[in-house]
Motif scaffolding. Structure first.
Motif, short mmCIF file in Angstrom:
data_model
loop_
_atom_site.label_atom_id
_atom_site.label_comp_id
_atom_site.label_asym_id
_atom_site.label_seq_id
_atom_site.Cartn_x
_atom_site.Cartn_y
_atom_site.Cartn_z
N PHE A 181 0.81 -1.21 0.00
CA PHE A 181 0.00 0.00 0.00
C PHE A 181 0.85 1.27 0.00
O PHE A 181 0.55 2.24 -0.71
N THR A 182 1.92 1.28 0.77
CA THR A 182 2.78 2.46 0.84
C THR A 182 3.35 2.81 -0.52
O THR A 182 3.36 3.98 -0.93
N ALA A 183 3.83 1.81 -1.24
CA ALA A 183 4.40 2.04 -2.57
C ALA A 183 3.34 2.50 -3.56
O ALA A 183 3.58 3.39 -4.39
N LEU A 184 2.15 1.92 -3.46
CA LEU A 184 1.05 2.33 -4.34
C LEU A 184 0.68 3.78 -4.11
O LEU A 184 0.53 4.57 -5.06
N ARG A 185 0.50 4.12 -2.85
CA ARG A 185 0.11 5.50 -2.51
C ARG A 185 1.15 6.48 -3.02
O ARG A 185 0.80 7.53 -3.58
N SER A 186 2.41 6.17 -2.84
CA SER A 186 3.49 7.04 -3.29
C SER A 186 3.49 7.18 -4.81
O SER A 186 3.66 8.28 -5.34
N SER A 187 3.29 6.06 -5.51
CA SER A 187 3.29 6.08 -6.97
C SER A 187 2.18 6.96 -7.52
O SER A 187 2.40 7.81 -8.40
N PHE A 188 0.99 6.80 -7.00
CA PHE A 188 -0.16 7.57 -7.48
C PHE A 188 -0.04 9.04 -7.07
O PHE A 188 -0.35 9.94 -7.85
N SER A 189 0.42 9.27 -5.87
CA SER A 189 0.58 10.64 -5.38
C SER A 189 1.57 11.42 -6.25
O SER A 189 1.38 12.61 -6.51
N SER A 190 2.61 10.75 -6.72
CA SER A 190 3.63 11.41 -7.54
C SER A 190 3.06 11.88 -8.87
O SER A 190 3.64 12.72 -9.55
N LYS A 191 1.90 11.33 -9.25
CA LYS A 191 1.24 11.73 -10.49
C LYS A 191 0.04 12.64 -10.23
O LYS A 191 -0.75 12.92 -11.14
N GLY A 192 -0.09 13.10 -8.98
CA GLY A 192 -1.20 13.99 -8.65
C GLY A 192 -2.51 13.28 -8.42
O GLY A 192 -3.58 13.91 -8.44
N LEU A 193 -2.46 11.99 -8.17
CA LEU A 193 -3.67 11.19 -7.94
C LEU A 193 -3.79 10.83 -6.46
O LEU A 193 -2.81 10.46 -5.84
N ASN A 194 -5.00 10.93 -5.92
CA ASN A 194 -5.21 10.67 -4.50
C ASN A 194 -5.70 9.25 -4.25
O ASN A 194 -5.80 8.42 -5.17
N LEU A 195 -6.03 8.97 -2.99
CA LEU A 195 -6.44 7.61 -2.63
C LEU A 195 -7.75 7.20 -3.30
O LEU A 195 -7.94 6.03 -3.66
N LYS A 196 -8.64 8.15 -3.48
CA LYS A 196 -9.89 7.86 -4.18
C LYS A 196 -9.61 7.44 -5.61
O LYS A 196 -10.19 6.48 -6.13
N ASP A 197 -8.70 8.15 -6.26
CA ASP A 197 -8.30 7.80 -7.63
C ASP A 197 -7.67 6.40 -7.65
O ASP A 197 -7.94 5.62 -8.56
N LEU A 198 -6.84 6.12 -6.67
CA LEU A 198 -6.20 4.81 -6.59
C LEU A 198 -7.24 3.70 -6.55
O LEU A 198 -7.14 2.70 -7.28
N VAL A 199 -8.25 3.87 -5.72
CA VAL A 199 -9.28 2.84 -5.57
C VAL A 199 -10.09 2.67 -6.85
O VAL A 199 -10.27 1.55 -7.34
N VAL A 200 -10.59 3.76 -7.41
CA VAL A 200 -11.49 3.63 -8.56
C VAL A 200 -10.73 3.25 -9.84
O VAL A 200 -11.25 2.48 -10.66
N LEU A 201 -9.50 3.73 -10.01
CA LEU A 201 -8.73 3.34 -11.19
C LEU A 201 -8.32 1.87 -11.13
O LEU A 201 -8.22 1.20 -12.16
N SER A 202 -8.09 1.37 -9.92
CA SER A 202 -7.79 -0.06 -9.77
C SER A 202 -8.97 -0.91 -10.22
O SER A 202 -8.81 -2.07 -10.61
N GLY A 203 -10.14 -0.32 -10.20
CA GLY A 203 -11.35 -1.01 -10.66
C GLY A 203 -11.29 -1.42 -12.11
O GLY A 203 -12.11 -2.22 -12.57
#
Length: 326
Positions: free
Chosen positions: A167-189
């Protein structure tokens, strides 16, 4: 007083020049320069993707992989040469497919409007249209992207989130592209319509900690079934497995339901249920009408499609998506 006036003039000149270099994406960017472009692209996708529905997941993944490396600039499409390894050559991109489909779309558009529509925009439009073609959500795709001039295998290997991420690596990866946790969840869909090769997750079945064990976060019955019927050896490199078993060709909530049953295929899938905020978001999606997921997915896709885009006079409009203009 004169010095102040001179500075003001200089500032105005600089701002004016910057506005010429950069411009925002906009809906209907090609309405005047190539008014039939989006209609042609959608028509082609609508005719062909329903006959090969697995292409929808492949083309959606292509868009994601493009945007996460140097922004949404079509650099994932560039071929390697004898002297240079492009993004296509990176291990995470070696399983990408759909390049020939995008080439056919590009040829169609080039025949109508030579040198006008970028490959980066074509990727973004085809990703949306292919999802729509199989009954998935529609979202706005503002256009005006230009194609990048640089494509490096090393950058793709570094920037793309891996299926082994916690999770830590995922959050960091998405955050570096300006994407938040909500984006992480729905894009993983997007994994609701995907498939994977065994090699991407076999360590969870056979050797998770290097001691011949399985990942304890994976449902043991599911793990046993995968070992028996799908990934029968740790070195299987050819067998494919549905990311959303039972409905991998349907854009639905099945993927999230599997996550809550500890049946996410990748470690990065399972990681979404290890954080309180993202697990809560998953539960909320599962308990909401499908339209909620569709809407949120569309909003995050539009947001992702704006990552580090090149506009104005940056980059180029590639004639051939696989080759930088000479």
């Amino acid at each position: 007083m004169r010095n102040v006036s001179v500075r003001c003039i200089l500032i105005c000149v600089v701002l004016s020049s910057l506005s010429c270099v950069r411009s925002d994406l906009e809906l209907g960017f090609y309405d005047k320069s190539c008014p039939t472009a989006e209609k042609m692209i959608f028509g082609y996708v609508k005719r062909h993707v329903p006959n090969a529905p697995s292409l929808a997941a492949a083309l959606l993944r292509m868009h994601f992989h493009d945007c996460f490396v140097r922004g949404c600039d079509g650099s994932v499409l560039i071929n390697s040469t004898r002297k240079h390894q492009a993004e296509k050559s990176a291990l995470p991109n070696q399983s990408l497919r759909g390049f020939d489909f995008l080439d056919r779309v590009k040829s169609l558009v080039e025949a109508e409007c030579p040198g006008v529509v970028s490959c980066a925009d074509i990727i973004a439009l085809v990703a949306r249209d292919s999802v729509v073609a199989i009954g998935g959500p529609y979202w706005n795709v503002p256009t005006g992207r230009r194609d990048g001039l640089i494509s490096r295998s090393s950058e793709a290997s570094k920037e793309l989130p891996a299926p082994t991420f916690d999770f830590t690596a995922l959050r960091s990866s998405f955050s570096s592209k300006g994407l938040n946790l909500k984006d992480l969840v729905v894009l993983s869909g997007a994994h609701t319509i995907g498939v994977s090769h065994c090699r991407s997750f076999s360590n969870r079945l056979y050797n998770f900690t290097g001691k011949g064990d399985e990942d304890p976060s994976l449902d043991s019955f599911y793990a046993a079934d995968l070992r028996k019927n799908k990934c029968k050896t740790p070195k299987d490199t050819t067998t494919i497995v549905e990311m959303d078993p039972g409905s991998f060709r349907t854009f639905d909530l099945g993927y999230y339901k599997h996550l809550l049953q500890r049946r996410g295929l990748f470690r990065s899938d399972a990681a979404l249920a290890t954080d309180a905020a993202t697990k809560s978001a998953i539960i909320q999606l599962v308990n909401s009408p499908m339209e909620v997921f569709f809407k949120e997915f569309g909003l995050s896709m539009e947001k992702m499609g704006r990552i580090e885009v090149k506009t104005g006079s940056a980059g180029e409009i590639r004639k051939n998506c696989a080759v930088i203009n000479v």
